[in-house]
Design a protein around this motif. Structure first.
Motif, short mmCIF file in Angstrom:
data_model
loop_
_atom_site.label_atom_id
_atom_site.label_comp_id
_atom_site.label_asym_id
_atom_site.label_seq_id
_atom_site.Cartn_x
_atom_site.Cartn_y
_atom_site.Cartn_z
N SER A 76 0.84 -1.21 0.00
CA SER A 76 0.00 0.00 0.00
C SER A 76 0.87 1.25 0.00
O SER A 76 0.36 2.35 -0.16
CB SER A 76 -1.02 0.01 1.14
N ASN A 150 -1.32 3.53 13.53
CA ASN A 150 0.03 3.06 13.82
C ASN A 150 0.86 4.30 14.20
O ASN A 150 0.84 5.26 13.45
CB ASN A 150 0.60 2.39 12.55
N ASP A 175 -6.36 4.89 6.05
CA ASP A 175 -5.46 3.74 5.95
C ASP A 175 -5.94 2.68 6.94
O ASP A 175 -5.88 2.87 8.15
CB ASP A 175 -4.03 4.20 6.27
N TYR A 178 -4.73 -2.30 9.43
CA TYR A 178 -4.98 -3.21 10.56
C TYR A 178 -6.45 -3.51 10.76
O TYR A 178 -6.84 -3.99 11.82
CB TYR A 178 -4.37 -2.59 11.83
N THR A 202 -4.20 -3.81 2.96
CA THR A 202 -2.98 -4.48 2.53
C THR A 202 -3.04 -5.98 2.81
O THR A 202 -3.80 -6.41 3.68
CB THR A 202 -1.75 -3.87 3.23
N SER A 204 -0.28 -7.33 3.78
CA SER A 204 0.96 -7.47 4.55
C SER A 204 0.77 -7.85 6.01
O SER A 204 1.71 -8.28 6.66
CB SER A 204 1.76 -6.16 4.50
N LYS A 205 -0.42 -7.65 6.57
CA LYS A 205 -0.57 -7.83 8.01
C LYS A 205 -1.39 -9.10 8.30
O LYS A 205 -0.82 -10.16 8.44
CB LYS A 205 -1.19 -6.57 8.63
N ARG A 213 4.27 -8.28 -1.28
CA ARG A 213 4.08 -6.89 -1.70
C ARG A 213 2.80 -6.71 -2.52
O ARG A 213 2.83 -6.59 -3.75
CB ARG A 213 5.28 -6.35 -2.49
C1 LIG Z 1 2.16 -1.88 7.60
C2 LIG Z 1 1.39 -0.70 7.17
C3 LIG Z 1 1.04 -0.53 5.83
C4 LIG Z 1 1.35 -1.59 4.84
O1 LIG Z 1 2.28 -1.29 3.92
P1 LIG Z 1 2.54 -2.31 2.73
O2 LIG Z 1 3.31 -1.47 1.79
O3 LIG Z 1 1.21 -2.73 2.18
O4 LIG Z 1 3.29 -3.47 3.27
C5 LIG Z 1 0.27 0.56 5.47
N1 LIG Z 1 -0.14 1.45 6.39
C6 LIG Z 1 0.16 1.30 7.68
C7 LIG Z 1 -0.35 2.27 8.66
C8 LIG Z 1 0.95 0.24 8.11
O5 LIG Z 1 1.26 0.13 9.40
#
Ligand SMILES: *Cc1c(COP(=O)(O)O)cnc(C)c1O
Length: 346
Positions: A76, A150, A175, A178, A202, A204-205, A213
């Motif tokens: 993202s 975050n 965003d 989470y 995303t 990623s989490k 990615r």
């Molecule tokens: C981890 C995170 C992302 C994710 O980033 P990617 O590029 O998708 O891995 C986006 N925004 C926040 C607030 C995050 O903590």
């Protein structure tokens, strides 16, 4: 609000996008001699679908949106950068964001020479919409909100966010990296009601695919038309497209992981609260907790020397002596607690 076309930079509005080999042709064909590819080593010899149609269809089902409301990126972080480049004229426009929050918004603003205005959250990390609206002026194009936030871990109040969405003429980005761990629903359900809204999520989490990615931006078709003009044509490679498509069929497994991690988060919070070096554990709607300790630098270093890495947020506004701790497996969390206990003063 303003029309989207009046928010977009003039050069982006006028941009004639790069037309890639597969853009013009949509039907069935068997002989592809148009893109200078090597004809051997199928299927990775061919350029991937620049719009990732098959993958978006599957994501659309799971997220209950239209495929045309989805943009996929190299994490993202890619849409975050695109948002800055599409809407913000360097040295002229500005971005307003909450603080503390995710660091990439400010980095992208700086890279693009766009002013970045921080609006401090309240002491308990709650959002004051009026302060955000006061920071906005005629040159503010984008407001970044992160919920759950975050590094603080809390959800922002929905009505305060609505005040900003309704009271601001420009683009509001929420965003939701989470959101799978949160106790409140996503803003995705409201996408059609707010044409100035962009929601980021995303893989990623919660999905456990940080290495792959793949990030998602959800917005109106009109906003996404600019994303698709500006992004690299083949920004999501075929290995990633195929892998994410396969992983999407394990949504139940993802939900079980989330349940397990939420249980572990509760355990971790309970254990942390028993320690005298822990001053407070802030409430979390994410897969991490922000913890105020007696001496963040000392504890961070002691943990690091034992091979346990957490995030020291001491230098972040409102986060003095705070560590951000990701929820790990039961075993990993036990190691963390055991190491912290060694630092308890007797
Ligand atoms: C981890 C995170 C992302 C994710 O980033 P990617 O590029 O998708 O891995 C986006 N925004 C926040 C607030 C995050 O903590």
């Amino acid at each position: 609000m303003k029309q989207i076309k009046d928010l977009v930079r003039q050069n982006i509005y006028n941009l004639k996008p790069y037309s890639c080999a597969r853009d013009e042709f949509k039907g069935e064909a068997s002989v592809f001699l148009d893109a200078n590819e090597n004809p051997l080593n199928n299927p990775y010899n061919r350029y991937p679908d620049p719009l990732q149609i098959e993958l978006k269809k599957k994501i659309a089902q799971i997220k209950n949106v239209r495929p045309s409301q989805i943009m996929l990126g190299n994490g993202s972080d890619e849409p975050i950068d695109l948002i800055v480049r599409i809407f913000c004229e360097p040295k002229q426009d500005n971005i307003v964001a909450i603080a503390p929050t995710y660091g990439m918004y400010e980095v992208c603003a700086n890279v693009n020479d766009v002013e970045y205005r921080k609006v401090l959250l309240n002491e308990d990390f709650s959002l004051n919409a009026n302060l955000v609206l006061e920071a906005i002026d005629d040159c503010t194009k984008v407001v970044f909100l992160c919920s759950p936030n975050n590094p603080t871990g809390n959800l922002l109040n929905r009505n305060e966010m609505l005040k900003i969405i309704n009271g601001f003429q420009g683009i509001v980005v929420i965003d939701e990296a989470y959101i799978d761990f949160a106790s409140e629903p996503s803003w995705l359900n409201d996408l059609d009601n707010y044409p100035n809204l962009i929601v980021l999520q995303t893989f990623s989490k919660a999905w456990g695919l940080a290495a792959v990615r793949c990030g998602m931006a959800f917005a109106s078709e009109e906003i996404l038309s600019y994303f698709n003009k500006v992004k690299y044509p083949y920004n999501v490679n075929l290995l990633t497209q195929n892998f994410v498509e396969k992983e999407l069929s394990y949504e139940e497994r993802k939900k079980e992981w989330v349940k397990m991690l939420l249980d572990e988060r509760d355990n971790l919070i309970q254990e942390l609260k028993k320690l005298s070096i822990v001053k407070s554990v802030f409430p979390s709607d994410a897969n991490f907790v922000l913890v105020k300790v007696t001496d963040a630098k000392f504890i961070y270093t002691a943990l690091m020397n034992k091979g346990v890495i957490v995030r020291n947020r001491h230098s972040v506004q409102l986060c003095g002596n705070c560590l951000r701790i990701t929820v790990g497996t039961q075993d990993e969390n036990a190691v963390l607690i055991a190491e912290l206990k060694k630092n308890e003063v007797l």
